[in-house]
Design a protein around this motif. Structure first.
Motif, PDB file in Angstrom:
ATOM      1  N   LEU A 370       0.835  -1.198   0.000  1.00 48.46           N
ATOM      2  CA  LEU A 370       0.000   0.000   0.000  1.00 48.46           C
ATOM      3  C   LEU A 370       0.874   1.253   0.000  1.00 48.46           C
ATOM      4  N   PRO A 371       0.681   2.127  -0.980  1.00 47.41           N
ATOM      5  CA  PRO A 371       1.549   3.300  -1.114  1.00 47.41           C
ATOM      6  C   PRO A 371       1.508   4.149   0.158  1.00 47.41           C
ATOM      7  N   GLY A 372       2.683   4.488   0.646  1.00 48.96           N
ATOM      8  CA  GLY A 372       2.754   5.367   1.805  1.00 48.96           C
ATOM      9  C   GLY A 372       2.527   4.664   3.134  1.00 48.96           C
ATOM     10  N   THR A 379      -2.675  -7.705   5.973  1.00 50.01           N
ATOM     11  CA  THR A 379      -2.161  -7.545   7.334  1.00 50.01           C
ATOM     12  C   THR A 379      -2.963  -6.502   8.098  1.00 50.01           C
ATOM     13  N   ILE A 380      -3.253  -5.398   7.418  1.00 54.86           N
ATOM     14  CA  ILE A 380      -4.017  -4.339   8.082  1.00 54.86           C
ATOM     15  C   ILE A 380      -5.405  -4.857   8.454  1.00 54.86           C
ATOM     16  N   ALA A 384      -6.700  -5.281  12.268  1.00 55.36           N
ATOM     17  CA  ALA A 384      -7.813  -4.443  12.733  1.00 55.36           C
ATOM     18  C   ALA A 384      -9.016  -5.308  13.080  1.00 55.36           C
ATOM     19  N   PHE A 385      -9.345  -6.240  12.192  1.00 54.84           N
ATOM     20  CA  PHE A 385     -10.490  -7.113  12.451  1.00 54.84           C
ATOM     21  C   PHE A 385      -9.974  -8.488  12.792  1.00 54.84           C
ATOM     22  N   GLY A 386      -9.512  -8.630  13.952  1.00 50.68           N
ATOM     23  CA  GLY A 386      -8.860  -9.813  14.480  1.00 50.68           C
ATOM     24  C   GLY A 386      -8.412  -9.350  15.848  1.00 50.68           C
ATOM     25  N   ASP A 387      -7.139  -9.082  15.985  1.00 51.09           N
ATOM     26  CA  ASP A 387      -6.626  -8.654  17.294  1.00 51.09           C
ATOM     27  C   ASP A 387      -7.406  -7.482  17.907  1.00 51.09           C
TER      28      ASP A 387
END
Ligand code: PHE
Length: 453
Positions: A370-372, A379-380, A384-387
């Motif tokens: 993902l740029p930047g 992974t994101i 975010a929707f997991g841990d």
């Protein structure tokens, strides 16, 4: 409610609950998260989180569900007297249902792909096969990954169409014990491989210098994820539970089976990682680069491989079914949709939001890097929707039961029909203090060090 399904028997419920818990969380996620977080210390933190946060929250969720016979949003709405802030917590759980269904199906799709590869003999009699290369080529094919993703979503939807008893229970009943037997056999093969010792040491000898807040958040996330907590699955499953069942006992068995499968899987994967010269911190691809070599190194490896991948797919399906069930139950209960419409809409939305996650391991440069941001979308999404989202959900379940609805009411529900609740005081203490305070401290610490530090 006449139209509401229910479990056919006590063992039926425990098996379905264990079917929800036992899945990719134990077989795919536990080994790679353990590998990335320092091994044995992580395992200890994980066990502590299962006992002191996971188990009490599971009892709480099942109790809330059985008392109200509702999905998470309906449950919070009913028991809080319609307070918006609690409905929002239910809403977060729904969102977790959609999103976890979306990315979890991506990984389940990989397993289907590996079943195909194994069945085609791609891992037979190949010396020095570079399994990392095989994996990289596999996940960077956009057609393959999006097709397999769709296939898993379709299979799950099919089971959920059929309703509670027919679909979910049937699938859990016979095949989970078989999966466990296979895991034990594979563990025996792994620990006797030359070079296994280093992996065993990594898995069993704690190095306390590796203890840190990030790792404890991962352990907490893993405990909640693998026990299907913090997104209302156990609330929804509890809503199909009869008053006769003993909730603390059922929750104990579900927790016990899940931990057993996680720990056994560790004995399959960790020794094999060192024996095959792989990296413990390989990330989500860990089992995919290790397992084919293990099968290659054992007599009857072909059959083992095929059988094992089939059983993991079934374990994954009994979990995806329980994830999809949460938003589906919401639309059926609260919006009066037919089951068919609810399942179809959730499936389509999950497919759309899961597609970038499917493309994030090389199939699309944009989603992979993902740029930047410097990481991939998968992974994101899975962090975010997991841990994170599950920890927030579990925190509010503990606060709600401990301080709002009240442990007294919960105990009355648990003891209805003359069921005993021997650990009432301990449970009350865990759900009021230990679970929420621990979750809060871990979060505060991680935000303090990672975001502000
Ligand atoms: N516990 C499931 C697994 O380990 C995943 C899951 C998470 C299911 C959250 C329901 C809710 O595979």
């Amino acid at each position: 409610m006449a139209t509401r399904g229910s479990w056919s028997s006590k063992t039926g419920f425990i098996l379905a609950g264990a079917g929800s818990a036992v899945g990719l969380g134990a077989i795919w996620r536990f080994p790679y998260v353990t590998g990335a977080n320092g091994g044995a210390v992580f395992v200890i933190a994980f066990l502590v989180c299962c006992f002191f946060i996971g188990y009490p929250v599971m009892v709480a969720e099942l109790t809330l569900g059985r008392n109200t016979e509702k999905n998470p949003v309906g449950m919070f709405n009913k028991l809080s007297g319609g307070k918006l802030r609690w409905k929002l917590v239910g809403g977060l759980m729904l969102l977790s249902g959609f999103t976890i269904f979306a990315w979890y199906s991506v990984i389940a799709g990989w397993v289907v792909g590996y079943l195909y590869k194994t069945a085609m003999g791609q891992f037979q009699n190949v010396q020095n096969l570079d399994t990392n290369q095989v994996f990289a080529e596999f996940v960077s094919n956009p057609l393959t990954v999006t097709f397999l993703h769709a296939l898993v979503i379709f299979m799950t939807s099919f089971v959920v169409y059929r309703g509670v008893k027919g679909g979910i229970e049937l699938l859990s009943k016979w095949l989970m014990p078989l999966l466990f037997v296979l895991l034990i056999l594979l563990a025996i093969r792994s620990v006797t491989l030359p070079g296994a010792t280093e992996g065993l040491r990594f898995y069993l000898m704690p190095d306390f210098s590796k203890l840190n807040g990030q790792m404890i958040l991962a352990a907490m996330g893993q405990a909640l994820f693998s026990l299907s907590l913090g997104m209302g699955t156990m609330i929804t499953y509890g809503s199909y539970l009869s008053k006769r069942e003993n909730i603390p006992a059922s929750a104990f068995w579900i927790t016990f089976f899940e931990i057993l499968v996680c720990l056994t899987t560790g004995f399959v994967i960790m020794p094999a990682v060192s024996a095959m010269g792989k990296d413990f911190a390989s990330g989500p691809e860990l089992i995919f680069v290790v397992l084919p070599s293990v099968f290659g190194e054992m007599p009857g490896g072909y059959l083992f491989g095929v059988g094992f991948f089939i059983l993991i797919i079934i374990a994954a399906l009994t979990s995806t079914v329980s994830i999809l069930e949460v938003p589906a139950a919401y639309f059926v209960d609260e919006k009066n949709w037919t089951r068919k419409k609810a399942v179809t809409v959730v499936a389509v939305v999950a497919y759309v939001i899961g597609t970038p996650a499917a493309m994030a391991s090389g199939a699309s440069e944009f989603w992979t890097n993902l740029p930047g941001i410097g990481t991939d979308f998968f992974t994101i999404m899975s962090t975010a929707f997991g841990d994170v989202s599950l920890s927030i959900g579990a925190f509010f379940v503990a606060i709600f039961v401990g301080w709002h609805w009240g442990v007294g009411r919960a105990a009355d529900e648990i003891e209805s029909n003359g069921n005993s609740f021997a650990i009432k005081r301990i449970w009350g203490f865990l759900i009021r203090y230990v679970a929420p305070i621990t979750i809060f401290i871990v979060f505060a610490h991680v935000i303090w060090t990672q975001v502000l530090g």
